[in-house]
Design a protein around this motif. Sequence first.
Motif, PDB file in Angstrom:
ATOM      1  N   GLY A 281       2.175 -21.335   4.722  1.00  0.00           N
ATOM      2  CA  GLY A 281       1.245 -21.936   3.770  1.00  0.00           C
ATOM      3  C   GLY A 281       0.082 -20.995   3.518  1.00  0.00           C
ATOM      4  N   VAL A 282      -0.884 -21.492   2.750  1.00  0.00           N
ATOM      5  CA  VAL A 282      -2.031 -20.655   2.390  1.00  0.00           C
ATOM      6  C   VAL A 282      -3.205 -21.017   3.299  1.00  0.00           C
ATOM      7  CG1 VAL A 282      -3.650 -20.057   0.545  1.00  0.00           C
ATOM      8  CG2 VAL A 282      -1.272 -20.634  -0.015  1.00  0.00           C
ATOM      9  N   VAL A 283      -3.726 -20.039   4.019  1.00  0.00           N
ATOM     10  CA  VAL A 283      -4.961 -20.285   4.782  1.00  0.00           C
ATOM     11  C   VAL A 283      -6.093 -20.356   3.753  1.00  0.00           C
ATOM     12  CG1 VAL A 283      -6.570 -19.353   6.486  1.00  0.00           C
ATOM     13  CG2 VAL A 283      -4.104 -19.065   6.815  1.00  0.00           C
TER      14      VAL A 283
ATOM     15  N   TRP B  68       0.824  -1.210   0.000  1.00  0.00           N
ATOM     16  CA  TRP B  68       0.000   0.000   0.000  1.00  0.00           C
ATOM     17  C   TRP B  68       0.862   1.265   0.000  1.00  0.00           C
ATOM     18  CZ3 TRP B  68      -4.667   0.870  -1.447  1.00  0.00           C
ATOM     19  CH2 TRP B  68      -5.376   1.977  -0.993  1.00  0.00           C
TER      20      TRP B  68
ATOM     21  N   LYS C  20       4.047  -3.770   8.032  1.00  0.00           N
ATOM     22  CA  LYS C  20       4.137  -2.411   7.502  1.00  0.00           C
ATOM     23  C   LYS C  20       5.567  -2.070   7.083  1.00  0.00           C
ATOM     24  CE  LYS C  20       0.094  -0.726   9.884  1.00  0.00           C
ATOM     25  NZ  LYS C  20      -0.502   0.271  10.765  1.00  0.00           N
TER      26      LYS C  20
HETATM   27  C1  LIG Z   1      -5.496   2.367   5.892  1.00  0.00           C
HETATM   28  C2  LIG Z   1      -4.875   1.175   6.560  1.00  0.00           C
HETATM   29  C3  LIG Z   1      -5.027   1.035   7.925  1.00  0.00           C
HETATM   30  C4  LIG Z   1      -4.468  -0.067   8.580  1.00  0.00           C
HETATM   31  N1  LIG Z   1      -4.642  -0.170   9.919  1.00  0.00           N
HETATM   32  C5  LIG Z   1      -4.134  -1.224  10.586  1.00  0.00           C
HETATM   33  C6  LIG Z   1      -4.368  -1.410  11.957  1.00  0.00           C
HETATM   34  O1  LIG Z   1      -5.010  -0.583  12.602  1.00  0.00           O
HETATM   35  N2  LIG Z   1      -3.897  -2.526  12.553  1.00  0.00           N
HETATM   36  C7  LIG Z   1      -3.198  -3.476  11.855  1.00  0.00           C
HETATM   37  O2  LIG Z   1      -2.798  -4.483  12.447  1.00  0.00           O
HETATM   38  N3  LIG Z   1      -2.952  -3.337  10.531  1.00  0.00           N
HETATM   39  C8  LIG Z   1      -3.412  -2.242   9.884  1.00  0.00           C
HETATM   40  N4  LIG Z   1      -3.202  -2.117   8.539  1.00  0.00           N
HETATM   41  C9  LIG Z   1      -2.440  -3.157   7.848  1.00  0.00           C
HETATM   42  C10 LIG Z   1      -3.355  -4.281   7.308  1.00  0.00           C
HETATM   43  O3  LIG Z   1      -4.441  -4.511   8.152  1.00  0.00           O
HETATM   44  C11 LIG Z   1      -2.565  -5.584   7.242  1.00  0.00           C
HETATM   45  O4  LIG Z   1      -1.371  -5.395   6.545  1.00  0.00           O
HETATM   46  C12 LIG Z   1      -3.342  -6.743   6.606  1.00  0.00           C
HETATM   47  O5  LIG Z   1      -2.516  -7.878   6.656  1.00  0.00           O
HETATM   48  C13 LIG Z   1      -3.724  -6.475   5.158  1.00  0.00           C
HETATM   49  O6  LIG Z   1      -4.554  -7.533   4.700  1.00  0.00           O
HETATM   50  P1  LIG Z   1      -4.651  -7.902   3.154  1.00  0.00           P
HETATM   51  O7  LIG Z   1      -5.801  -8.793   2.946  1.00  0.00           O
HETATM   52  O8  LIG Z   1      -4.613  -6.661   2.335  1.00  0.00           O
HETATM   53  O9  LIG Z   1      -3.324  -8.740   2.972  1.00  0.00           O
HETATM   54  P2  LIG Z   1      -2.044  -8.507   2.059  1.00  0.00           P
HETATM   55  O10 LIG Z   1      -1.488  -7.172   2.330  1.00  0.00           O
HETATM   56  O11 LIG Z   1      -2.358  -8.857   0.659  1.00  0.00           O
HETATM   57  O12 LIG Z   1      -1.083  -9.623   2.692  1.00  0.00           O
HETATM   58  C14 LIG Z   1      -0.615  -9.469   4.014  1.00  0.00           C
HETATM   59  C15 LIG Z   1       0.098 -10.739   4.474  1.00  0.00           C
HETATM   60  O13 LIG Z   1      -0.877 -11.753   4.598  1.00  0.00           O
HETATM   61  C16 LIG Z   1      -0.487 -12.904   3.859  1.00  0.00           C
HETATM   62  N5  LIG Z   1      -1.721 -13.531   3.401  1.00  0.00           N
HETATM   63  C17 LIG Z   1      -2.731 -12.966   2.704  1.00  0.00           C
HETATM   64  N6  LIG Z   1      -3.695 -13.871   2.484  1.00  0.00           N
HETATM   65  C18 LIG Z   1      -3.289 -15.025   3.059  1.00  0.00           C
HETATM   66  C19 LIG Z   1      -3.845 -16.332   3.149  1.00  0.00           C
HETATM   67  N7  LIG Z   1      -5.031 -16.647   2.628  1.00  0.00           N
HETATM   68  N8  LIG Z   1      -3.133 -17.285   3.804  1.00  0.00           N
HETATM   69  C20 LIG Z   1      -1.936 -17.007   4.373  1.00  0.00           C
HETATM   70  N9  LIG Z   1      -1.370 -15.796   4.294  1.00  0.00           N
HETATM   71  C21 LIG Z   1      -2.038 -14.817   3.646  1.00  0.00           C
HETATM   72  C22 LIG Z   1       0.385 -12.357   2.748  1.00  0.00           C
HETATM   73  O14 LIG Z   1       1.285 -13.336   2.273  1.00  0.00           O
HETATM   74  C23 LIG Z   1       1.115 -11.240   3.466  1.00  0.00           C
HETATM   75  O15 LIG Z   1       2.227 -11.741   4.146  1.00  0.00           O
HETATM   76  C24 LIG Z   1      -3.742  -1.038   7.842  1.00  0.00           C
HETATM   77  C25 LIG Z   1      -3.577  -0.893   6.464  1.00  0.00           C
HETATM   78  C26 LIG Z   1      -4.138   0.206   5.823  1.00  0.00           C
HETATM   79  C27 LIG Z   1      -3.954   0.354   4.341  1.00  0.00           C
END
Ligand SMILES: Cc1cc2nc3c(=O)[nH]c(=O)nc-3n(C[C@H](O)[C@H](O)[C@H](O)COP(=O)(O)OP(=O)(O)OC[C@H]3O[C@@H](n4cnc5c(N)ncnc54)[C@H](O)[C@@H]3O)c2cc1C
Length: 469
Positions: free
Chosen positions: A181-183, A16, A426
């Motif tokens: 692994g993949v959840v 992001w 992050k």
């Molecule tokens: C505006 C904003 C606010 C945020 N606020 C917070 C906050 O308050 N608290 C906080 O903790 N985070 C916060 N975040 C961060 C965000 O919540 C995390 O980074 C979260 O992991 C993003 O989820 P995603 O689905 O986009 O995963 P991605 O960013 O696509 O992936 C994140 C991680 O999860 C893994 N992953 C994804 N799907 C799976 C799966 N099915 N199985 C196994 N692994 C998987 C990926 O390999 C990667 O390592 C914020 C982000 C933004 C943009």
Amino acid sequence: MAGANLNTNTKFLSGWGNTSVTNNVVITPDSPDALRSALRQVAPNALEHGMIPRGLGRSYGDCAQCSGGVVIDLSQQQILYKQDIQSGQVTVSSGMSIDALIRHMLPLGFFVPVTPGTRHITVGGAIAADVHGKNHHLDGSFGNYIPSMKILTPSGIVTAQPQGETSEIFWATVGGLGLTGVVEQADLSLIPVETQSMVVSTTRTRDLDELLSVMNETDHNFKYSVAWIDCLAKGSNLGRGVLTQANHALKPEITSANNHISLKALFARASKLISQRQLSINTTPPLNLLNRNLVRVFNEVWFRKAPSTSTTSIQSISSFFYPLDAIGGWNRLYGKRGFIQYQFVVPYGCEPELRMILEMLSEAKVSSFLAVLKRFGGSSQGLLSFPMPGWTLAVDIAVGSPNIAKLLDQFDEIIVSAKGRVYLAKDSRLDPKMIPKMYPNLDNWRSIRDRLDPKRLMASDLSRRLELI
Ligand SMILES: Cc1cc2nc3c(=O)[nH]c(=O)nc-3n(C[C@H](O)[C@H](O)[C@H](O)COP(=O)(O)OP(=O)(O)OC[C@H]3O[C@@H](n4cnc5c(N)ncnc54)[C@H](O)[C@@H]3O)c2cc1C
């Protein structure tokens, strides 16, 4: 990559924060069967460059990409397998977004137990980062609300639970950034809510001491608490902030008018002030809105709009939890080079270190539009989970801010000596040497991970950069 029914593309991906763009082969399976078949086909090819799951790409750094390797995009699988409206437990595919879950379950009287500051993340991403919300001081992190999950590991399918013989795998996966692994799917316990509104108390605090003491004294009265800090304030104003604390509204409480001002309206107000004062600001696309002038005026407007004495208002769930979601693509406001979100936690008792970091930020004139302080409660058992009891500060910093790399390295040193840590979901710039100091369970996590993935197929740009595996 060849493969029947697999939607495969080559794509440039970043997190992001729009930094560290890399080229990846992206597979988007459209069903659980397609996911399993994709993994079978991808695994032999992943030996060289690795593979990693991806949700909605809301992690700021490079944990959901794999340069030259394969990214399994799960965000298209939004399946609600089961819902129990007595207990509030659902079973969902890991690609289910928090947004879709809320749209489905809130009208039935349920809300997610933990939510980050955006609803555009997936359940898989929430588990893999063990995300925290504004209620961590009372309720802990996301992994605490997963009674069971199915994980497709390179050595087989595991249904893992927080207790019992699969608990090691469970807690290596919670916070494990996709590297075990993949959840595929998860059970999730939702919380009952009476309304779709929040009763929000807003308090303006004049400096860091006041802010910390109000949070210490009053947070236990509120399920949710978060403070915004004016990072440009100095001297006697250092750490001045606006604290918002909230509880879910009960039915009789939602009759009062909504007197909340949205983030968008605040931006407009700050821009108007700038034009009235005829400050020079470049607003030609690509938007370079987050320059120092705007941040300074925005901070001033935000601080002043908060009442000097504590007041209560009724807000919707969206405006309380997700104000940034109202500004689509706000991450592009930082310009082409992107931005870093630096988030750390230091234990309670390390308030001097927190103050030192704020002083250094304000001395360095780092203009951060978003600087957010929260109090964490107890850690989860996730071996690489970020939250621990203490103060957590998250700061957005544009790439290209002068001397920022050196400054953040200094912060890392302060945080390590305070026995704190930086949030890996992050991160895009930590020195790998810092990781064992910040994450003392790293070796234990590595040995569980190696049992699940002996050929080391799971890998991401982050895991290579930080030498996690
Ligand atoms: C505006 C904003 C606010 C945020 N606020 C917070 C906050 O308050 N608290 C906080 O903790 N985070 C916060 N975040 C961060 C965000 O919540 C995390 O980074 C979260 O992991 C993003 O989820 P995603 O689905 O986009 O995963 P991605 O960013 O696509 O992936 C994140 C991680 O999860 C893994 N992953 C994804 N799907 C799976 C799966 N099915 N199985 C196994 N692994 C998987 C990926 O390999 C990667 O390592 C914020 C982000 C933004 C943009």
